[in-house]
Design an enzyme around this catalytic site. Structure first.
Site, PDB file in Angstrom:
ATOM      1  N   LYS A 144       0.871  -1.187   0.000  1.00  0.00           N
ATOM      2  CA  LYS A 144       0.000   0.000   0.000  1.00  0.00           C
ATOM      3  C   LYS A 144       0.900   1.226   0.000  1.00  0.00           C
ATOM      4  CE  LYS A 144      -4.274  -1.603   2.129  1.00  0.00           C
ATOM      5  NZ  LYS A 144      -5.178  -1.495   3.297  1.00  0.00           N
ATOM      6  N   GLU A 186       0.497  -2.089  16.834  1.00  0.00           N
ATOM      7  CA  GLU A 186       0.247  -2.881  15.614  1.00  0.00           C
ATOM      8  C   GLU A 186       0.661  -4.341  15.828  1.00  0.00           C
ATOM      9  OE1 GLU A 186      -1.196  -2.002  12.744  1.00  0.00           O
ATOM     10  OE2 GLU A 186      -1.124   0.182  12.689  1.00  0.00           O
ATOM     11  N   LYS A 228       1.111 -10.888   8.235  1.00  0.00           N
ATOM     12  CA  LYS A 228       0.713  -9.944   7.188  1.00  0.00           C
ATOM     13  C   LYS A 228       1.002 -10.534   5.806  1.00  0.00           C
ATOM     14  CE  LYS A 228       0.390  -5.333   5.599  1.00  0.00           C
ATOM     15  NZ  LYS A 228       0.500  -3.922   5.820  1.00  0.00           N
ATOM     16  N   GLU A 238      -7.365  -6.257  -0.912  1.00  0.00           N
ATOM     17  CA  GLU A 238      -8.342  -6.034   0.167  1.00  0.00           C
ATOM     18  C   GLU A 238      -9.797  -6.198  -0.279  1.00  0.00           C
ATOM     19  OE1 GLU A 238      -7.125  -3.007   3.023  1.00  0.00           O
ATOM     20  OE2 GLU A 238      -9.226  -2.652   3.486  1.00  0.00           O
ATOM     21  N   ARG A 242      -7.839  -9.248   3.850  1.00  0.00           N
ATOM     22  CA  ARG A 242      -6.911  -8.170   4.202  1.00  0.00           C
ATOM     23  C   ARG A 242      -7.579  -7.143   5.108  1.00  0.00           C
ATOM     24  NH1 ARG A 242      -2.105  -5.354   0.639  1.00  0.00           N
ATOM     25  NH2 ARG A 242      -1.428  -3.968   2.302  1.00  0.00           N
ATOM     26  N   ASN A 246      -7.434  -4.293   9.562  1.00  0.00           N
ATOM     27  CA  ASN A 246      -7.993  -3.027  10.046  1.00  0.00           C
ATOM     28  C   ASN A 246      -8.643  -3.162  11.420  1.00  0.00           C
ATOM     29  OD1 ASN A 246      -7.236  -1.737   7.666  1.00  0.00           O
ATOM     30  ND2 ASN A 246      -9.058  -2.518   6.632  1.00  0.00           N
ATOM     31  N   HIS A 267      -0.745   7.183  15.430  1.00  0.00           N
ATOM     32  CA  HIS A 267      -1.594   6.181  14.778  1.00  0.00           C
ATOM     33  C   HIS A 267      -1.614   4.856  15.564  1.00  0.00           C
ATOM     34  CE1 HIS A 267      -3.617   3.870  11.714  1.00  0.00           C
ATOM     35  NE2 HIS A 267      -2.617   2.997  11.724  1.00  0.00           N
TER      36      HIS A 267
HETATM   37  N1  GLY Z   1      -2.148  -1.467   7.048  1.00  0.00           N
HETATM   38  C1  GLY Z   1      -3.143  -2.355   6.593  1.00  0.00           C
HETATM   39  C2  GLY Z   1      -2.811  -3.001   5.284  1.00  0.00           C
HETATM   40  O1  GLY Z   1      -1.697  -2.941   4.827  1.00  0.00           O
HETATM   41  O2  GLY Z   1      -3.692  -3.579   4.686  1.00  0.00           O
END
Ligand code: GLY
Length: 372
Positions: A144, A186, A228, A238, A242, A246, A267
């Site tokens: 992203k 995170e 991830k 997403e 994915r 969130n 954040h």
């Molecule tokens: N930070 C969430 C994602 O990379 O989908």
């Protein structure tokens, strides 16, 4: 201690290398990607003085020449003007289609440089060298990229995967404690969203991770990145799983907007508070055990992290105001708010079907606790 996580995306697959000494070894890892012995580094004014010389020396050890652009630090750099400056600099430097650009910094630099790489000459390769915990476990992996708009964060961007990620655990030593703990928000999120054993491990090892144990930090980053990578491999764009990444973010984005995206709430701090609220919401909906939100909050508190709305300094809107801010979230679909909800710690799913009155009751109680 050094580990590699592969992000499997067919011809766009890449490695995330996690461990120590990676800046010094950067030339060895990056040279197989190069068609000529030259790279361009984009960094920012806080990170540059700390890590740029190690990176350049690592590259020089393999006779790789490097030039550098240093941008201002902070979220404001995720703008059209800094994007334009970066792209124009790369063009001025005669960067070619097959060259490689290096993003040295936290999430801001990674997102901006990734987007510049996505659009320069219709897409060149880039390497992420993330220097914050948040960037190592989240933003540097998964492709992203983008910048902010006055209409909201990350609204302009592209999916563009890096060719390599070098997550050097030693650079985390230079992080202020607050930034480290925000990134840890995170890390906790990964345990909560998909791996109860990992969350339990964090409950035990968290204090040593915060104190700076390098091998535990590397293991926490590896497990986060592995989760991830697995999710991104299943759902790069997403459309499905994915969105689980969130967890806590619908609450977090409203709180970030309410605090003006300022230093009042980082954040990762918003993610931690958002995760606690998402578990509270799930419990009130009868989805998870009543003990689960308490356990989430207990771990965050024991780590000295922001956990509750009372930990956010200054005024906040009332519950209706926060709900209105949530409705502006970019993850709203057909006017429906979307939440990641929990059946248990480590078992989550996405729902667009949460009654607003239950959200309001969670927010009202959280705001009332703030006033006590
Ligand atoms: N930070 C969430 C994602 O990379 O989908």
């Amino acid at each position: 201690m050094n580990a590699t996580v592969r992000v499997e995306l067919d011809e766009r697959s890449y490695d995330v290398r996690i461990g120590t000494g990676l800046l010094a070894e950067s030339g060895e890892w990056i040279s197989p990607l190069l068609t000529r012995s030259r790279v361009w580094i984009v960094t920012e004014e806080n990170v540059g003085p700390l890590h740029l010389s190690s990176l350049k020396e690592g590259l020089a050890r393999q006779d790789i020449q490097s030039d550098t652009l240093v941008l201002p630090a902070g979220e404001r750099s995720k703008s059209w003007s800094e994007l334009g400056r970066t792209v124009e600099w790369l063009l001025e430097q005669k960067v070619e289609r097959r060259d490689v650009v290096i993003a040295l910094g936290g999430g801001v630099i990674g997102d901006l440089v990734g987007f510049a790489a996505a659009i320069l000459r219709r897409g060149i390769r880039f390497v992420q060298v993330p220097t914050s915990l948040l960037a190592q476990v989240d933003s540097s992996v998964g492709g992203k990229t983008g910048i902010n708009s006055p209409f909201g964060k990350n609204l302009i961007g592209a999916f563009h995967q890096p060719s390599l990620v070098l997550a050097d655990i030693e650079v985390l030593t230079s992080l202020p404690e607050r930034d480290f703990l925000a990134g840890y928000g995170e890390v906790v999120k990964y345990g909560l969203l998909g791996d109860a054993d990992f969350f339990e491990w964090l409950e035990i090892k968290g204090p040593d991770i915060a104190r700076g144990d390098v091998s535990l930090r590397a293991e926490a980053v590896r497990r986060s990145v592995q989760m991830k990578a697995d999710i991104v491999a299943r759902d790069e764009h997403e459309f499905g799983d994915r969105a689980l990444l969130n967890l806590g973010h619908t609450f977090c984005h409203a709180l970030e907007a309410a605090t003006g995206f300022s230093d009042r709430l980082l954040h990762g701090e918003g993610v931690a508070i958002g995760c606690a609220l998402a578990f509270e919401l799930s419990s009130r909906l009868g989805l998870c055990a009543q003990e689960d939100p308490s356990r989430v909050r207990a771990h965050l508190k024991s780590m000295g992290m922001k956990t509750d709305l009372s930990d956010i300094p200054g005024d906040l809107p009332d519950a209706d105001g926060l709900l209105t801010l949530m409705a502006q979230d970019k993850k709203v679909l057909n006017g429906q708010l979307r939440f990641v909800l929990a059946k248990a710690i480590g078992t989550t799913f996405v729902s667009s079907d949460v009654p607003p009155e239950v959200i309001l009751s969670v927010l009202n109680d959280a705001l009332a606790a703030r006033r006590v």
